[in-house]
Design a protein around this motif. Structure first.
Motif, PDB file in Angstrom:
ATOM      1  N   VAL A 133      27.083  45.218  55.062  1.00 45.56           N
ATOM      2  CA  VAL A 133      28.145  45.621  54.132  1.00 45.56           C
ATOM      3  C   VAL A 133      29.184  44.524  54.010  1.00 45.56           C
ATOM      4  O   VAL A 133      29.610  44.158  52.915  1.00 45.56           O
ATOM      5  N   GLU A 134      29.543  43.982  55.147  1.00 41.19           N
ATOM      6  CA  GLU A 134      30.571  42.942  55.151  1.00 41.19           C
ATOM      7  C   GLU A 134      30.125  41.736  54.325  1.00 41.19           C
ATOM      8  O   GLU A 134      30.821  41.280  53.435  1.00 41.19           O
ATOM      9  N   VAL A 135      28.916  41.263  54.627  1.00 39.73           N
ATOM     10  CA  VAL A 135      28.458  40.027  53.993  1.00 39.73           C
ATOM     11  C   VAL A 135      28.139  40.261  52.530  1.00 39.73           C
ATOM     12  O   VAL A 135      28.589  39.531  51.654  1.00 39.73           O
ATOM     13  N   PHE A 136      27.361  41.329  52.289  1.00 35.55           N
ATOM     14  CA  PHE A 136      26.833  41.471  50.936  1.00 35.55           C
ATOM     15  C   PHE A 136      27.833  42.097  49.989  1.00 35.55           C
ATOM     16  O   PHE A 136      27.717  41.924  48.798  1.00 35.55           O
ATOM     17  N   LEU A 137      28.772  42.809  50.523  1.00 34.88           N
ATOM     18  CA  LEU A 137      29.738  43.401  49.609  1.00 34.88           C
ATOM     19  C   LEU A 137      31.057  42.640  49.603  1.00 34.88           C
ATOM     20  O   LEU A 137      31.466  42.104  48.579  1.00 34.88           O
ATOM     21  N   ILE A 138      31.677  42.601  50.789  1.00 36.28           N
ATOM     22  CA  ILE A 138      33.050  42.082  50.811  1.00 36.28           C
ATOM     23  C   ILE A 138      33.054  40.579  50.562  1.00 36.28           C
ATOM     24  O   ILE A 138      33.732  40.079  49.659  1.00 36.28           O
ATOM     25  N   ASP A 139      32.250  39.869  51.352  1.00 32.75           N
ATOM     26  CA  ASP A 139      32.274  38.418  51.242  1.00 32.75           C
ATOM     27  C   ASP A 139      31.754  37.956  49.890  1.00 32.75           C
ATOM     28  O   ASP A 139      32.345  37.097  49.245  1.00 32.75           O
ATOM     29  N   SER A 140      30.662  38.543  49.456  1.00 28.69           N
ATOM     30  CA  SER A 140      30.111  38.128  48.168  1.00 28.69           C
ATOM     31  C   SER A 140      31.124  38.379  47.065  1.00 28.69           C
ATOM     32  O   SER A 140      31.321  37.541  46.190  1.00 28.69           O
ATOM     33  N   LEU A 141      31.765  39.521  47.153  1.00 30.49           N
ATOM     34  CA  LEU A 141      32.739  39.859  46.125  1.00 30.49           C
ATOM     35  C   LEU A 141      33.878  38.843  46.133  1.00 30.49           C
ATOM     36  O   LEU A 141      34.331  38.395  45.067  1.00 30.49           O
ATOM     37  N   SER A 142      34.315  38.479  47.318  1.00 31.23           N
ATOM     38  CA  SER A 142      35.441  37.543  47.381  1.00 31.23           C
ATOM     39  C   SER A 142      35.028  36.192  46.820  1.00 31.23           C
ATOM     40  O   SER A 142      35.814  35.536  46.127  1.00 31.23           O
ATOM     41  N   ILE A 143      33.778  35.813  47.061  1.00 33.19           N
ATOM     42  CA  ILE A 143      33.321  34.537  46.499  1.00 33.19           C
ATOM     43  C   ILE A 143      33.293  34.599  44.983  1.00 33.19           C
ATOM     44  O   ILE A 143      33.777  33.701  44.291  1.00 33.19           O
ATOM     45  N   VAL A 144      32.759  35.677  44.493  1.00 34.17           N
ATOM     46  CA  VAL A 144      32.672  35.814  43.038  1.00 34.17           C
ATOM     47  C   VAL A 144      34.058  35.808  42.425  1.00 34.17           C
ATOM     48  O   VAL A 144      34.319  35.134  41.418  1.00 34.17           O
ATOM     49  N   LEU A 145      34.983  36.527  43.073  1.00 38.02           N
ATOM     50  CA  LEU A 145      36.345  36.591  42.554  1.00 38.02           C
ATOM     51  C   LEU A 145      36.985  35.211  42.538  1.00 38.02           C
ATOM     52  O   LEU A 145      37.650  34.820  41.580  1.00 38.02           O
ATOM     53  N   ARG A 146      36.716  34.504  43.615  1.00 42.32           N
ATOM     54  CA  ARG A 146      37.311  33.169  43.714  1.00 42.32           C
ATOM     55  C   ARG A 146      36.784  32.284  42.599  1.00 42.32           C
ATOM     56  O   ARG A 146      37.517  31.549  41.963  1.00 42.32           O
ATOM     57  N   ARG A 147      35.492  32.412  42.395  1.00 39.44           N
ATOM     58  CA  ARG A 147      34.877  31.632  41.336  1.00 39.44           C
ATOM     59  C   ARG A 147      35.538  31.942  39.995  1.00 39.44           C
ATOM     60  O   ARG A 147      35.907  31.054  39.240  1.00 39.44           O
ATOM     61  N   GLN A 148      35.735  33.223  39.776  1.00 39.27           N
ATOM     62  CA  GLN A 148      36.351  33.632  38.515  1.00 39.27           C
ATOM     63  C   GLN A 148      37.765  33.071  38.394  1.00 39.27           C
ATOM     64  O   GLN A 148      38.184  32.599  37.347  1.00 39.27           O
ATOM     65  N   TRP A 149      38.454  33.163  39.513  1.00 39.92           N
ATOM     66  CA  TRP A 149      39.842  32.673  39.522  1.00 39.92           C
ATOM     67  C   TRP A 149      39.882  31.198  39.189  1.00 39.92           C
ATOM     68  O   TRP A 149      40.675  30.755  38.369  1.00 39.92           O
ATOM     69  N   GLN A 150      38.972  30.476  39.780  1.00 34.38           N
ATOM     70  CA  GLN A 150      38.961  29.030  39.534  1.00 34.38           C
ATOM     71  C   GLN A 150      38.640  28.727  38.091  1.00 34.38           C
ATOM     72  O   GLN A 150      39.206  27.831  37.478  1.00 34.38           O
ATOM     73  N   ARG A 151      37.714  29.528  37.562  1.00 36.17           N
ATOM     74  CA  ARG A 151      37.348  29.303  36.175  1.00 36.17           C
ATOM     75  C   ARG A 151      38.555  29.533  35.256  1.00 36.17           C
ATOM     76  O   ARG A 151      38.835  28.756  34.360  1.00 36.17           O
ATOM     77  N   ALA A 152      39.241  30.640  35.583  1.00 38.94           N
ATOM     78  CA  ALA A 152      40.417  30.953  34.770  1.00 38.94           C
ATOM     79  C   ALA A 152      41.457  29.852  34.880  1.00 38.94           C
ATOM     80  O   ALA A 152      42.065  29.430  33.878  1.00 38.94           O
ATOM     81  N   LYS A 153      41.597  29.394  36.076  1.00 38.99           N
ATOM     82  CA  LYS A 153      42.575  28.338  36.342  1.00 38.99           C
ATOM     83  C   LYS A 153      42.225  27.090  35.552  1.00 38.99           C
ATOM     84  O   LYS A 153      43.065  26.457  34.929  1.00 38.99           O
ATOM     85  N   LYS A 154      40.957  26.782  35.565  1.00 33.84           N
ATOM     86  CA  LYS A 154      40.507  25.564  34.899  1.00 33.84           C
ATOM     87  C   LYS A 154      40.747  25.656  33.393  1.00 33.84           C
ATOM     88  O   LYS A 154      41.193  24.710  32.746  1.00 33.84           O
ATOM     89  N   TRP A 155      40.422  26.862  32.916  1.00 31.24           N
ATOM     90  CA  TRP A 155      40.603  27.087  31.483  1.00 31.24           C
ATOM     91  C   TRP A 155      42.070  26.891  31.096  1.00 31.24           C
ATOM     92  O   TRP A 155      42.419  26.253  30.128  1.00 31.24           O
TER      93      TRP A 155
END
Lengths: 628, 650
Positions: B551-573
């Motif tokens: 649960v930790e790895v596949f839900l929480i951590d994965s989600l945080s990675i995806v969110l971070r990715r999104q954040w960076q994309r938004a930032k870049k834009w």
């Protein structure tokens, strides 16, 4: 150590374009299956990556002999314990234990089929022609043996001479099997009636012989039984000779059932089917057609079947039908009514209220219990047109044996294809054969009881009866009058002429006794997994690891042997030195293996000094992740 | 100066809070990290195996193990609510059940004369007109004569009819006039057994009083049944008007019914019997009803130690039309149970000794969620009209009675009276019979919903009865026995008893063992959990901890990675937009920045992890990127792997 087994895939993701080319090279280099170059490498890999708990210690603590010994003892001990437990679990599973389930179903109750029989096969006046000779002989026999002068109904002398001739042949047949007294101990036949017999010493019976004069003595302690049995034996023979026995009986529904009600509504003509039983007479089965079955909405006498039945026996065959009343049987639809198995008699002049309680038994088939779903797997042909039941099977089995052994079919059971009913004008010794077979059948020499398995789904009706006098003294007059008006019932014997039957459900719900497996594959696997985890902490995947190890071991052995063989061949020419020989066979694949691999990784790390050194970075556990 | 404390704080935060988010920068990296470090078997092999086929095999093995675990655990869950049955046989002193005894005839006919004379006259007349039956010619003639004078019009409302012409016309009983049957006619049954001549068909018609075109025609193939049904219908109307006290007096007293009584080898008396008035059977007497708190029990099985009674069935005083059979009805039941004697009572024959052997079985089922049954009936939304414990029968009858009161406005005679209602009779409710038959039909077709509401009781007791009958009294004992019994009966009876007026009844336990069938849960929570553990262990050597790990790895951590990715994309834009608005000169600044594949993969720093905005492209001179990156040939990008390409392009 991790680096050694590093996966290029990870690199590919991580490295930037600097490694691009190199990566692609590696991709190319990674084979479909790669093998280890030596046993040591294989075991090292296994030790560092296996998940079997004890094994790591056993194989991988090589350095310390003491520890190895300790761990191997422990390993084999737990191994033994685990398999002991496994044995127990398997034994429990393969005993196929079942849980008993008790269900109370309260859905609408389908009313069972109810069969009523007249207890007299043919009207005596109709069949007298056929039975005339037999009656004469019986009369004579009774006079001889018991000094009883039976009053025979006035013989119809107008019977034609052809009849007489055929009867003479019958006479000879009947006389082949006379009713005789026998001494109890030694079976000496006593001709005629000797007055000096002590009653206790003698038995009455008849003798059945086959062609070779091997005789079978059928003896009875009671004269009544003997006469009836003897009479019905001949009666069957006579019936078998009559080509159109069906024409003799006339289904006379209105003359047998005077009133019929179900669930406070009048019965339908379509609600009954008729069949003729050679002993029980005209039988009417109510609620047998599967299209529109009766259902009881409520328990109780008002919601059941209520019948007024004629029980007068003025036209009964005197020597065959010794019981007066009517015979009732409750059975499931699509099951033949075996009146002599489950029926009971209704007394004349009495209202019989039969309350039923339905009970269903559902067994688990297959390996759980010895039962059959639809009888298709029972090696007995079903001669009845109905569903499989145990009784159907047993009777079919007997009939088939009868046809096989005696060459003819017993009159009471259905006719198999290509057979004909037994009759001593054609099959002289069938009686002998039949009684012999019956004895064998009862001792289960024929194996019918073994072959016929119980059906997995059984419906039983538990009956209990209450009786009251009907009609009561004060209502007698008008009830009889109405019956005489409406049903042409002539009031000769009054009270003994009619009977009333009520059949109803006692309870709204019925019990289902079911079975469910107590130990399924799922629970077995769970238990195995429990044991496995407890003793080894390993799983099926660990076993796959072990299997992989073994396969790898074999593969490496082959490769090494092959290489050694080639090197031997090359050795005869000058040949390379022995230590570099290791990689000789792998020349094409070897670069993909550990040594060059490791090298590239180091090269990667070294090519990025400027990046890494400029920013503060925490290298990840693997030491490969570099932060910007 | 303002920046200094902020930096200090972040530095301290960095030190004290090791929250760095998942270590891995990308999802695949996270997976790799997980596989190398997890305790779950199989996963590590995916990473460490060499060779693509080998890896693929391990991926397949691991996935199938996961699938198997899910499937097997689902099976375990489905089978969790199963029960097993245990049967125990106990040998003990058994409490004797309550035995309720009724005469089949409810009320003394001689006492009922004043209420029933008109109905009887009417019935006799019907018998004469339709069948030509008359017992005493003169009597009937007289009754016909004074028919009009009595003027009871309600018999005329529902007369017996002779149905002709395929149910078109019917001949009425009194007037003899033919009338057409109109309206929608529904038959209880249309095709008749004796279909020979339609003259035989007798029936009656019930019409809706408000709407005379709505009629129900009831026909009977047998005249006996027709007369009895019709009689019963009117009889219930008459009886509904008589108050209970009067009815109890009209019926048999305990002295009338019971001649002798014997229990467990001792003589018993009338006080051991409790009177209970049954609407259809009159006064019934319950032996051992437990009314005064004591329940008798037997010490020994066998007919000697059960209940033995001789009943007086006064056959001459029977109602000739209401009941046609003679005898008594008995029922064996629990003290708390209501005896539905009209439904499931057992008849006892006169001039015979009836022995009833009992075998006691007690069953208990598990209630919800194992099966749909009720323990006390308190959760059933039907008021229990009977003053006894819940049973399915009680519920169904109460439900029907409730529906009857609701839709017809009065209560049916055979069932107890709900509060505030009164029994139907056609003086007050002229429409009730039509309403009742309609309602009953609905009930039978399960349209009232009673069958759905009422549930089985979870525990029930049953006494399996075995009846046997013998002639009684025997020819030689008949004489003296009748003499003695007549003497016992006393002076009240001045005639000598007849043997068809007597019935001998014995009720006893066949054996004193009680069969107790009870259900037990086959699974407990402990077993379920241990089976779960077994499955997880068997396939993957997984535990609860590893489930949490997943649960930790596949839900929480994965989600945080995806969110971070999104954040960076938004930032870049955002940065790109700013840059577009800024003078283009700024673009030339970061020379080495034009490597999108590399810059994109921003490794997690403290700032990104805390979602702090990255410092703007600071004018501070950053270290120029190494030169060799710019030296790279462009071709390297064109042949990028799809996944890196994807990452880079955005």
């Amino acid at each position: 150590s991790v680096k050694a087994g590093k996966m290029p895939e990870g690199e590919k993701m991580r490295q930037c374009k600097q490694e691009e080319e190199q990566q692609q090279k590696e991709e190319k280099r990674e084979g479909l299956i790669e093998f280890y170059s030596s046993y040591q490498e294989l075991f090292q890999f296994f030790c560092s990556n296996t998940t079997i708990h004890g094994a790591i210690r056993l194989v991988c603590s090589k350095k310390n002999k003491m520890k190895t010994a300790f761990w191997s003892v422990l390993f084999f001990l737990t191994f033994g314990l685990m398999y002991w437990q496994f044995g127990i679990l398997y034994r429990e599973y393969f005993s196929y234990p079942v849980n008993l389930n008790l269900n109370l179903n309260s859905d609408r109750l389908t009313f069972p089929a109810v069969t009523l029989c007249t207890l007299n096969p043919y009207r005596y006046s109709a069949i007298r022609k056929q039975l005339d000779n037999l009656d004469q002989i019986t009369h004579q026999t009774l006079l001889d043996l018991y000094d009883y002068n039976m009053s025979l109904p006035q013989r119809d002398w107008s019977t034609s001479s052809t009849q007489r001739r055929s009867s003479r042949s019958l006479l000879s047949h009947v006389l082949r099997h006379p009713l005789r007294r026998q001494k109890r101990d030694n079976l000496v036949n006593l001709p005629g009636n000797s007055p000096s017999v002590d009653k206790n010493d003698w038995k009455i019976g008849f003798v059945l012989c086959n062609e070779d004069n091997d005789c079978f003595h059928q003896a009875y302690s009671s004269g009544v039984d003997a006469v009836r049995e003897w009479y019905s034996f001949h009666y069957i023979n006579i019936l078998a000779q009559v080509p159109d026995a069906k024409a003799l009986d006339e289904s006379d529904f209105e003359n047998f059932i005077y009133a019929c009600r179900f669930n406070e509504a009048t019965c339908d003509k379509a609600n009954y089917t008729h069949f003729h039983h050679p002993l029980y007479g005209n039988c009417y089965t109510f609620n047998d057609n599967s299209s529109s079955l009766w259902t009881s909405s409520l328990p109780g006498i008002n919601n059941g079947l209520s019948l007024v039945v004629r029980t007068e026996q003025n036209d009964f065959i005197p020597l065959l039908s010794t019981v007066t009343g009517a015979r009732v049987m409750v059975h499931d639809q699509n099951e033949p009514a075996f009146m002599d198995d489950g029926g009971f008699n209704v007394r004349p002049g009495i209202e019989t209220s039969i309350s039923m309680r339905k009970e269903m038994t559902v067994r688990l088939g297959g390996s759980y219990s010895d039962c059959t779903e639809d009888g298709s797997d029972v090696p007995v042909q079903n001669l009845y047109s109905s569903r499989y039941t145990e009784q159907v099977c047993i009777r079919s089995c007997f009939q088939l044996n009868m046809v096989e052994r005696c060459g003819c079919a017993y009159y009471f059971y259905p006719l198999p294809d290509g057979a004909e009913y037994c009759d001593y004008t054609k099959h002289r010794a069938w009686g002998y054969c039949y009684y012999k077979l019956l004895a064998e059948f009862k001792a289960d020499v024929l194996g019918c009881f073994r072959k016929c398995r119980k059906p997995c789904k059984m419906t039983e009706y538990q009956l209990s009866a209450g009786y009251s006098r009907w009609p009561s003294a004060v209502s007698e007059d008008w009830v009889f009058y109405m019956l005489s008006q409406q049903n042409k019932y002539n009031i000769t014997s009054k009270r003994n002429g009619v009977a009333k039957v009520n059949i109803f459900f006692k309870e709204w719900n019925y019990k289902t006794n079911g079975e469910s497996p107590a130990f399924t594959v799922v629970t077995l696997l769970s238990q195995l997994g429990n044991q496995w985890s407890l003793w080894f902490g390993s799983s099926v995947l660990s076993v796959m690891e072990l299997a992989e190890l073994v396969l790898d071991f074999i593969a490496i052995t082959f490769i090494l042997a092959f290489r050694w063989f080639r090197s031997r061949q090359k050795l005869s020419p000058p040949g390379p030195p022995l230590n570099s020989q290791d990689n000789a066979a792998f020349q094409d694949e070897a670069p993909a293996l550990s040594a060059p691999h490791r090298f590239t990784v180091e090269a990667v790390v070294t090519t990025l000094p400027s990046y890494n050194s400029l920013e503060p970075h925490g290298p990840s556990r693997d030491g490969e992740v570099a932060h910007e | 100066a303002a920046a200094a404390p902020g930096k200090k704080i972040t530095a301290r935060l960095k030190r004290t809070l090791p929250v760095r988010g998942p270590q891995a920068p990308t999802l695949s990296e996270l997976m790799r990290w997980y596989c190398l470090n997890t305790n779950t078997h199989g996963c590590r092999r995916i990473v460490v195996s060499r060779g693509r086929l080998r890896r693929l095999l391990w991926i397949l093995l691991t996935l199938s193990a996961v699938g198997l675990i899910l499937w097997q655990c689902a099976e375990l869950l489905i089978n969790y609510y199963s029960a097993s049955v245990s049967v125990t046989v106990q040998f003990q002193k058994l409490p004797f059940p309550a035995v309720t005894i009724c005469n089949i005839n409810p009320y003394k006919y001689s006492a009922m004369k004043e209420y029933l004379s008109e109905l009887d006259k009417e019935t006799k007349k019907a018998l004469e007109t339709f069948y030509g039956f008359s017992e005493g010619k003169s009597k009937v003639r007289r009754s016909v004569d004074d028919w009009n004078s009595t003027g009871s019009d309600f018999f005329q409302q529902i007369p017996l009819l002779k149905v002709e012409d395929f149910f078109r016309t019917a001949t009425e009983l009194h007037s003899g006039q033919k009338r057409k049957i109109e309206g929608s006619v529904f038959h209880k049954d249309s095709s008749i057994v004796n279909s020979g001549d339609s003259n035989d068909i007798i029936g009656f018609q019930l019409c809706d009083a408000n709407n005379s075109s709505e009629c129900a025609l009831y026909t009977f193939s047998s005249g006996v049944n027709a007369i009895q049904e019709w009689y019963k219908l009117h009889y219930m109307n008459i009886m509904a008007q008589i108050p209970l006290e009067t009815k109890e007096k009209l019926s048999y007293s305990a002295e009338d019914l019971l001649l002798t009584c014997f229990f467990d080898g001792l003589s018993c008396e009338k006080r051991h019997f409790t009177r209970f008035h049954h609407p259809l059977h009159g006064n019934c007497y319950t032996f051992n009803s437990g009314e005064n708190g004591t329940v008798l029990s037997t010490s020994t099985g066998g007919s000697e130690y059960g209940l033995q009674v001789v009943l007086y069935i006064d056959e001459a005083d029977y109602n000739p039309f209401l009941v046609t059979s003679s005898g008594a009805k008995i029922m064996v039941h629990d003290q708390n149970e209501y005896p539905f004697i009209e439904d499931i009572g057992t008849e006892i024959e006169t001039a015979a000794a009836t022995s009833i052997g009992m075998h006691f079985t007690q069953s208990h089922k598990l209630s919800k969620p194992y099966s749909d049954c009720t323990e006390t009936g308190a959760d059933i939304p039907v008021e229990n009209l009977y003053n006894k414990s819940y049973s399915l029968q009680v519920c169904l009858h109460s439900c029907f009675q409730k529906a009857m009161v609701d839709s017809c406005g009065c209560a049916q005679y055979a069932q107890p009276l709900p509060a505030g209602a009164e029994y139907c009779n056609y003086k007050k409710n002229p429409n009730w019979m039509y309403c009742y038959y309609k309602l009953h039909e609905k009930f039978v077709k399960e349209q009232l919903g009673c069958q759905q509401i009422c549930k089985d009781a979870c525990s029930f007791k049953e006494w399996a009865l075995t009846t046997s009958i013998a002639q009684w009294p025997s020819a030689v004992s008949e004489d003296w026995m009748l003499r003695v019994l007549s003497w016992d009966k006393g002076q009240k009876l001045n005639k000598k008893l007849n043997k068809t007026d007597l019935a001998n009844l014995m009720v006893f336990y066949k054996d004193l063992n009680e069969r107790f069938i009870s259900e037990n849960p086959a699974n407990t929570l402990v077993i379920l959990l241990s089976n779960f553990g077994g499955q997880l262990g068997l396939w993957m050597s997984c535990s609860v901890v590893c489930v949490i790990e997943i649960v930790e790895v596949f839900l929480i951590d994965s989600l945080s990675i995806v969110l971070r990715r999104q954040w960076q994309r938004a930032k870049k834009w955002w940065r790109g937009r700013q840059r577009a608005s800024a003078p283009p000169a700024a673009q030339g600044q970061g020379q080495g920045q034009h490597n999108p594949a590399c810059t994109d993969e921003d490794l997690p720093t403290f700032t990104t992890a805390l979602r702090l905005p990255l410092p703007r492209d600071s004018p501070l001179p950053r270290t120029p990127p190494p030169n060799y990156s710019t030296l790279r040939l462009e071709t390297a990008f064109t042949e990028q792997l799809p996944d890196t390409l994807e990452l880079g392009q955005h």
